[in-house]
Design an enzyme around this catalytic site. Structure first.
Site, PDB file in Angstrom:
ATOM      1  N   CYS A 240      75.069   8.786  65.123  1.00  0.00           N
ATOM      2  CA  CYS A 240      74.355   7.913  64.175  1.00  0.00           C
ATOM      3  C   CYS A 240      74.823   6.457  64.248  1.00  0.00           C
ATOM      4  CB  CYS A 240      74.521   8.442  62.761  1.00  0.00           C
ATOM      5  SG  CYS A 240      74.031  10.163  62.614  1.00  0.00           S
TER       6      CYS A 240
ATOM      7  N   ASN B  65      67.354  11.628  57.539  1.00  0.00           N
ATOM      8  CA  ASN B  65      68.357  11.015  58.414  1.00  0.00           C
ATOM      9  C   ASN B  65      67.848  11.099  59.856  1.00  0.00           C
ATOM     10  OD1 ASN B  65      70.540  10.573  60.105  1.00  0.00           O
ATOM     11  ND2 ASN B  65      72.000  11.703  58.833  1.00  0.00           N
TER      12      ASN B  65
ATOM     13  N   HIS C  40      73.180   2.954  57.986  1.00  0.00           N
ATOM     14  CA  HIS C  40      72.607   4.205  58.480  1.00  0.00           C
ATOM     15  C   HIS C  40      72.118   4.997  57.273  1.00  0.00           C
ATOM     16  CE1 HIS C  40      72.063   8.048  60.193  1.00  0.00           C
ATOM     17  NE2 HIS C  40      73.201   8.562  59.748  1.00  0.00           N
TER      18      HIS C  40
HETATM   19  O1  UT7 Z   1      74.465  11.038  59.811  1.00  0.00           O
HETATM   20  C1  UT7 Z   1      75.735  11.280  59.270  1.00  0.00           C
HETATM   21  C2  UT7 Z   1      75.906  12.679  59.115  1.00  0.00           C
HETATM   22  N1  UT7 Z   1      75.732  13.360  57.917  1.00  0.00           N
HETATM   23  C3  UT7 Z   1      75.960  12.934  56.681  1.00  0.00           C
HETATM   24  O2  UT7 Z   1      76.166  11.808  56.373  1.00  0.00           O
HETATM   25  C4  UT7 Z   1      75.980  13.986  55.629  1.00  0.00           C
HETATM   26  C5  UT7 Z   1      77.180  13.861  54.723  1.00  0.00           C
HETATM   27  N2  UT7 Z   1      77.237  14.911  53.718  1.00  0.00           N
HETATM   28  C6  UT7 Z   1      76.301  15.057  52.748  1.00  0.00           C
HETATM   29  O3  UT7 Z   1      75.363  14.297  52.670  1.00  0.00           O
HETATM   30  C7  UT7 Z   1      76.514  16.127  51.736  1.00  0.00           C
HETATM   31  O4  UT7 Z   1      77.776  16.729  51.945  1.00  0.00           O
HETATM   32  C8  UT7 Z   1      75.429  17.255  51.753  1.00  0.00           C
HETATM   33  C9  UT7 Z   1      74.125  16.688  51.248  1.00  0.00           C
HETATM   34  C10 UT7 Z   1      75.271  17.809  53.150  1.00  0.00           C
HETATM   35  C11 UT7 Z   1      75.847  18.395  50.821  1.00  0.00           C
HETATM   36  O5  UT7 Z   1      76.011  17.889  49.499  1.00  0.00           O
HETATM   37  P1  UT7 Z   1      77.356  18.186  48.717  1.00  0.00           P
HETATM   38  O6  UT7 Z   1      77.191  17.618  47.379  1.00  0.00           O
HETATM   39  O7  UT7 Z   1      78.503  17.697  49.539  1.00  0.00           O
HETATM   40  O8  UT7 Z   1      77.323  19.777  48.624  1.00  0.00           O
HETATM   41  P2  UT7 Z   1      78.448  20.778  49.112  1.00  0.00           P
HETATM   42  O9  UT7 Z   1      78.473  20.895  50.586  1.00  0.00           O
HETATM   43  O10 UT7 Z   1      79.721  20.441  48.410  1.00  0.00           O
HETATM   44  O11 UT7 Z   1      77.885  22.141  48.518  1.00  0.00           O
HETATM   45  C12 UT7 Z   1      77.757  22.342  47.084  1.00  0.00           C
HETATM   46  C13 UT7 Z   1      77.008  23.648  46.879  1.00  0.00           C
HETATM   47  C14 UT7 Z   1      77.518  24.783  47.744  1.00  0.00           C
HETATM   48  O12 UT7 Z   1      77.426  25.979  46.968  1.00  0.00           O
HETATM   49  P3  UT7 Z   1      78.751  26.588  46.270  1.00  0.00           P
HETATM   50  O13 UT7 Z   1      79.679  26.875  47.407  1.00  0.00           O
HETATM   51  O14 UT7 Z   1      79.229  25.519  45.353  1.00  0.00           O
HETATM   52  O15 UT7 Z   1      78.215  27.791  45.585  1.00  0.00           O
HETATM   53  C15 UT7 Z   1      76.547  24.871  48.865  1.00  0.00           C
HETATM   54  O16 UT7 Z   1      76.443  26.168  49.408  1.00  0.00           O
HETATM   55  O17 UT7 Z   1      75.639  23.470  47.266  1.00  0.00           O
HETATM   56  C16 UT7 Z   1      75.267  24.495  48.174  1.00  0.00           C
HETATM   57  N3  UT7 Z   1      74.258  23.961  49.067  1.00  0.00           N
HETATM   58  C17 UT7 Z   1      72.960  23.953  48.762  1.00  0.00           C
HETATM   59  N4  UT7 Z   1      72.293  24.395  47.688  1.00  0.00           N
HETATM   60  C18 UT7 Z   1      70.959  24.236  47.683  1.00  0.00           C
HETATM   61  C19 UT7 Z   1      74.423  23.380  50.288  1.00  0.00           C
HETATM   62  N5  UT7 Z   1      73.239  23.001  50.779  1.00  0.00           N
HETATM   63  C20 UT7 Z   1      72.315  23.358  49.853  1.00  0.00           C
HETATM   64  C21 UT7 Z   1      70.920  23.225  49.791  1.00  0.00           C
HETATM   65  N6  UT7 Z   1      70.290  23.676  48.688  1.00  0.00           N
HETATM   66  N7  UT7 Z   1      70.204  22.664  50.782  1.00  0.00           N
END
Ligand code: UT7
Length: 399
Positions: free
Chosen positions: A113, A287, A257
């Site tokens: 990215c 993204n 980005h």
């Molecule tokens: O281009 C650069 C690369 N990428 C990025 O910049 C992405 C950087 N990271 C993020 O944007 C965020 O970490 C995400 C959007 C990917 C995830 O958001 P988060 O607030 O960090 O969620 P998390 O990974 O801490 O997960 C929280 C909960 C989890 O459930 P439990 O374990 O708390 O029960 C996940 O399993 O949310 C769950 N979860 C979802 N729930 C519904 C993860 N993805 C989803 C989803 N829908 N799509």
């Protein structure tokens, strides 16, 4: 002293819109969750006849049109991408062919990215050093083809598209004022897209068969990438401004980005800037990795947010880990381009396709008419009947 100015810009997004609601029918997620955690509402998906190269071409053709530069005058094409159709030929070479940019060098750049900012810096250096008079810098991705559509942690995030700028050398101060490029390979496992070449070497036996199963889809440790991103945005903006001898108050617009609205909001707080100083369009594009910054630039221009003499900062971050920032003095007023002109501009690309086909045909004919480059008679003369070696020339055995 030469300066590399942005004189053209263009973007291309595929027609097909994929909404959060549609994704929520196949994986366990909701529109509300995706919007709350990322700010993304929808993304574009490339059609079956579209490739990273065709998206890149569309963006580049528009950017050249804005620049008023003929493709045959282009000297350098760099495509930043993590989703090339092939390792080689480079996507940039395909774009060179589609454009009919007959005098251009072309190569791909892989920095995930951060790729667009890396490529902008490379192209700017080529111009300021005198190696090239102009360059087309493209970020293009078909992320939809490298996603695991069962992984709700990643498939909700990404989209397809391309954006491009044209840089040109000038003795007038301005353009790309400074760039900082950084990396940290120790974080490579946080965001990965394995390559396709993991074939065994059968003639060497099992010992040389490759190392396990590689899934050709993106894997990501989201929380850790989130933390990394918020840190490096503020650090790299400050670093690049220091290099350009500017202060944060001199910055009119930051185009980061487009990964996640929450990342941008957190970075704005760290820099003690109102979030309005950041351009955000991730809601409609998702993204698009290396394409996100040039696409956002085009949207910012369309929204009338850039004016001559503005200082704009591009900041990218992602896989590698890698991150990069550039500060650019914006010194152009968008030209008034009418639709008929745009349509007329396409004619030359039809001609370029014809020229490409003729060159291919010419190679077939030459190969048929001329035969092998080592004619049989000469080969027989040089190789002994028992096939053990040459009879004369370098390396020949004495009789
Ligand atoms: O281009 C650069 C690369 N990428 C990025 O910049 C992405 C950087 N990271 C993020 O944007 C965020 O970490 C995400 C959007 C990917 C995830 O958001 P988060 O607030 O960090 O969620 P998390 O990974 O801490 O997960 C929280 C909960 C989890 O459930 P439990 O374990 O708390 O029960 C996940 O399993 O949310 C769950 N979860 C979802 N729930 C519904 C993860 N993805 C989803 C989803 N829908 N799509």
């Amino acid at each position: 002293m030469k300066y590399a100015h942005i004189i053209g810009w263009g973007k291309y997004l595929p027609q097909r819109v994929l909404t959060n609601q549609e994704i929520s029918k196949t994986v366990d997620t909701t529109h509300e969750w995706i919007v709350a955690r990322t700010g993304i509402h929808e993304r574009r998906i490339a059609g079956t006849r579209e490739t990273t190269a065709t998206l890149a071409f569309e963006a580049a053709a528009r950017a050249l049109f804005v620049a008023g530069l003929h493709p045959s005058d282009v000297e350098l094409i760099i495509v930043a991408t993590s989703t090339p159709e092939s390792i080689f030929p480079a996507t940039a070479c395909q774009v060179q062919d589609y454009l009919g940019a007959t005098r251009a060098g072309a190569f791909d750049l892989s920095a995930a990215c951060s790729g667009f900012v890396y490529a902008l810096s490379m192209a700017s250096n080529a111009i300021t050093s005198g190696a090239a008079q102009n360059a087309v810098v493209i970020g293009a991705e078909t992320m939809s083809r490298v996603l695991d559509w069962q992984d709700r942690g990643t498939c909700i995030l990404f989209g397809d598209g391309a954006g491009a700028v044209v840089l040109e050398g000038s003795s007038i101060p301005g353009g790309v004022l400074a760039s900082t490029l950084r990396s940290d390979g120790s974080g490579g496992d946080l965001l990965r897209l394995p390559a396709v070449y993991h074939n065994p070497v059968p003639i060497l036996g099992g010992e040389f068969s490759q190392n396990g199963h590689h899934k050709n889809t993106i894997s990501m440790k989201g929380r850790q990438v989130f933390r990394f991103a918020t840190n490096v945005i503020s650090d790299s903006v400050q670093d690049v401004l220091r290099d350009a001898q500017l202060s944060i108050d001199d910055v009119d617009l930051i185009i980061p980005h487009q990964a996640n609205v929450r990342i941008i909001e957190t970075a704005a707080k760290r820099l003690k800037l109102p979030v309005e100083r950041f351009f955000i369009n991730v809601a409609r594009t998702g993204n698009t990795s290396a394409a996100s910054i040039p696409i956002a630039l085009c949207d910012a221009v369309d929204a009338g947010l850039l004016h001559p003499d503005d200082n704009v900062v591009f900041v990218g971050f992602g896989g590698g880990l890698s991150w990069a920032a550039s500060v650019v003095k914006w010194d152009v007023t968008p030209p008034d381009l009418s639709l008929p002109d745009r349509e007329w501009g396409r004619v030359r690309y039809v001609l370029a396709r014809g020229r490409s086909r003729l060159r291919q045909l010419g190679r077939h004919v030459a190969s048929f008419v001329e035969g092998s480059p080592t004619p049989d008679a000469r080969l027989r003369e040089r190789i002994r009947p028992d096939g053990r070696g040459r009879t004369h020339g370098r390396g020949a055995k004495k009789r």
